[in-house]
Design an enzyme around this catalytic site. Structure first.
Site, PDB file in Angstrom:
ATOM      1  N   ASP A  16       0.907  -1.299   0.037  1.00 55.78           N
ATOM      2  CA  ASP A  16       0.021  -0.221   0.099  1.00 55.78           C
ATOM      3  C   ASP A  16       0.923   1.270   0.084  1.00 55.78           C
ATOM      4  O   ASP A  16       1.666   1.357   0.721  1.00 55.78           O
ATOM      5  CB  ASP A  16      -0.947   0.064   1.366  1.00 55.78           C
ATOM      6  CG  ASP A  16      -1.854   1.211   1.064  1.00 55.78           C
ATOM      7  OD1 ASP A  16      -2.495   1.412  -0.026  1.00 55.78           O
ATOM      8  OD2 ASP A  16      -2.390   1.306   2.128  1.00 55.78           O
ATOM      9  N   ASP A 131      -3.091   2.562  -5.919  1.00 56.84           N
ATOM     10  CA  ASP A 131      -2.090   2.614  -4.876  1.00 56.84           C
ATOM     11  C   ASP A 131      -1.721   1.562  -4.199  1.00 56.84           C
ATOM     12  O   ASP A 131      -1.206   1.483  -3.088  1.00 56.84           O
ATOM     13  CB  ASP A 131      -2.459   3.939  -3.973  1.00 56.84           C
ATOM     14  CG  ASP A 131      -3.618   3.638  -3.392  1.00 56.84           C
ATOM     15  OD1 ASP A 131      -4.565   2.811  -3.702  1.00 56.84           O
ATOM     16  OD2 ASP A 131      -3.801   4.532  -2.342  1.00 56.84           O
ATOM     17  N   GLU A 132      -2.310   0.299  -4.574  1.00 56.50           N
ATOM     18  CA  GLU A 132      -2.185  -0.876  -3.718  1.00 56.50           C
ATOM     19  C   GLU A 132      -2.331  -2.042  -4.622  1.00 56.50           C
ATOM     20  O   GLU A 132      -2.997  -2.323  -5.731  1.00 56.50           O
ATOM     21  CB  GLU A 132      -3.190  -1.101  -2.564  1.00 56.50           C
ATOM     22  CG  GLU A 132      -4.566  -1.233  -3.095  1.00 56.50           C
ATOM     23  CD  GLU A 132      -5.766  -1.570  -1.985  1.00 56.50           C
ATOM     24  OE1 GLU A 132      -5.351  -2.142  -1.307  1.00 56.50           O
ATOM     25  OE2 GLU A 132      -6.654  -0.915  -2.201  1.00 56.50           O
TER      26      GLU A 132
END
Length: 416
Positions: A16, A131-132
């Site tokens: 993350d 974003d992950e």
């Protein structure tokens, strides 16, 4: 003497990025490092460069409108400002925070960079958003080699290698959780944020996972958490202490069984390296309510822009669409959707706008609009054979089906 933890058969990581959008902005404005910064403003909130070369920033206290926080730096989070919070509410908590506009083109650029950096070390990746990602580290070289007296040292070393690669490629930090499965890794990646590494085995379940609040488990939302609290269940360990029949009785067969499995750290889901999207959409929330007749020109420009952006998304991702839909949210938060299924798939902006315009004519537009969105569904790749009989086109609603027949013509002046 406590036995050393043994590595499980599977080793799954959840990576993350730390305060991703805000961190990208800090690369552009390094003088804001350590400051309370909120992302979610409009273009006019971009910094202004003064004659002496310094920058002048907008402050959250001066914001007016009903926008929401996209993300915030950790300094802003310490003041109680979090994602999805209304900007006006955030201004009451952190009036002196810096307000910056969103720049999704930059965020997508850095997203591609960090994922490419990870893929060079561990190529089995499940993309979970901008974003992950999940990473299957099971067969990565060195992952099972102890370092000194630490049997988990190899896993920690691989995690640090991934983090260093991401930092080198982007200048950004990330947090990584490594556990036997996706459910636990998602939790673990949050435990040492920011810039952290957490490696857990099933032996850590009782000490590291069970004391956590139930909301820390991905899949337990506000409603389920409230019901659990009403039943005296506050932590993951409290759930684990309940019997399966009790959970099924109170939460149903499927969700009750899942709660039982999740609380005991069991999750058999594989890392899925590719999946086809169900639909692709673009939407925007207006700073003020707009009326289809009084704000026709402005709505027309926004509508056209959304269709052009959607066409660009389809082209970039290599899809055609046979079902075009619209989403409208009116004052009072009433949401309406309409779809139109075509005989042949399309991808160009003009065709999308025409189909979406036909959908608009099936909606009562007498009330002011808060949000407008366009969606492409029923996706296929160019060259794919059409399967089955073509779906019949949806017919526009008759005038008698809407409260005001006049509303059907409110968008007729817009070029379709």
């Amino acid at each position: 003497m406590q036995a050393a933890p043994s590595l499980p058969e599977r080793l799954i990581a959840h990576l993350d990025m730390d305060a991703f959008y805000a961190s990208v902005e800090l690369l552009r404005y390094p003088e804001l490092k350590g400051r309370a910064v909120v992302i979610g403003g409009r273009r006019e909130h971009a910094p202004r460069t003064l004659a002496d070369g310094t920058r002048e920033y907008s402050l959250l206290r001066d914001y007016t409108g009903r926008g929401v926080v996209t993300t915030s730096t950790y300094a802003a989070r310490d003041l109680g400002v979090f994602s999805a919070m209304g900007l006006m509410k955030a201004a009451l908590r952190a009036p002196d925070a810096i307000l910056l506009p969103t720049d999704f083109d930059s965020y997508r650029h850095y997203s591609r960079l960090f994922k490419a950096a990870v893929a060079e070390i561990a190529p089995v990746i499940e993309d979970r958003g901008i974003d992950e990602i999940y990473i299957d580290l099971t067969d990565v070289p060195g992952i099972r080699e102890p370092v000194g007296h630490d049997p988990l040292g190899g896993a920690k070393a691989v995690a640090r290698e991934i983090k260093n690669s991401v930092l080198k490629a982007t200048g950004l930090t990330c947090s990584i959780g490594i556990t036997p499965n996706k459910l636990l890794s998602k939790i673990a990646s949050e435990l040492e944020k920011p810039d952290g590494v957490t490696v857990l085995t099933m032996e850590d379940l009782e000490t590291r996972i069970w004391p956590l609040a139930v909301r820390k488990v991905n899949g337990i939302g506000p409603k389920a958490a409230a019901k659990l609290a009403a039943l005296g269940v506050e932590t993951v360990g409290d759930i684990a202490g309940k019997t399966l029949p009790w959970l099924v009785e109170n939460f149903g067969k499927s969700y009750g069984a899942w709660l039982h499995e999740a609380s005991h750290g069991r999750d058999r889901r594989p890392v899925v390296t590719y999946s086809e999207p169900v639909s692709i959409s673009r939407e925007t929330t207006f700073e003020r309510d707009l009326h289809a007749k009084q704000d026709r020109a402005l709505l027309g420009r926004i509508f056209t822009q959304l269709c052009e952006q959607l066409a660009g998304d389809l082209s970039r991702k290599g899809y055609l669409s046979r079902t075009i839909g619209i989403k409208l949210r009116f004052e009072g938060f009433v949401t309406v959707t309409r779809d139109l299924t075509l005989d042949l798939p399309i991808a160009d902006a003009a065709a999308i706008r025409h189909a979406a315009g036909l959908c608009l004519k099936r909606v009562d537009l007498s009330k002011r609009l808060r949000l407008l969105g366009v969606r492409a569904g029923n996706l296929s790749h160019p060259g794919d054979a059409l399967r089955g009989r073509p779906a019949r086109k949806a017919k526009p609603a008759a005038a008698s089906e809407t409260p005001e027949a006049e509303s059907l013509s409110l968008f007729e002046d817009l070029p379709l």
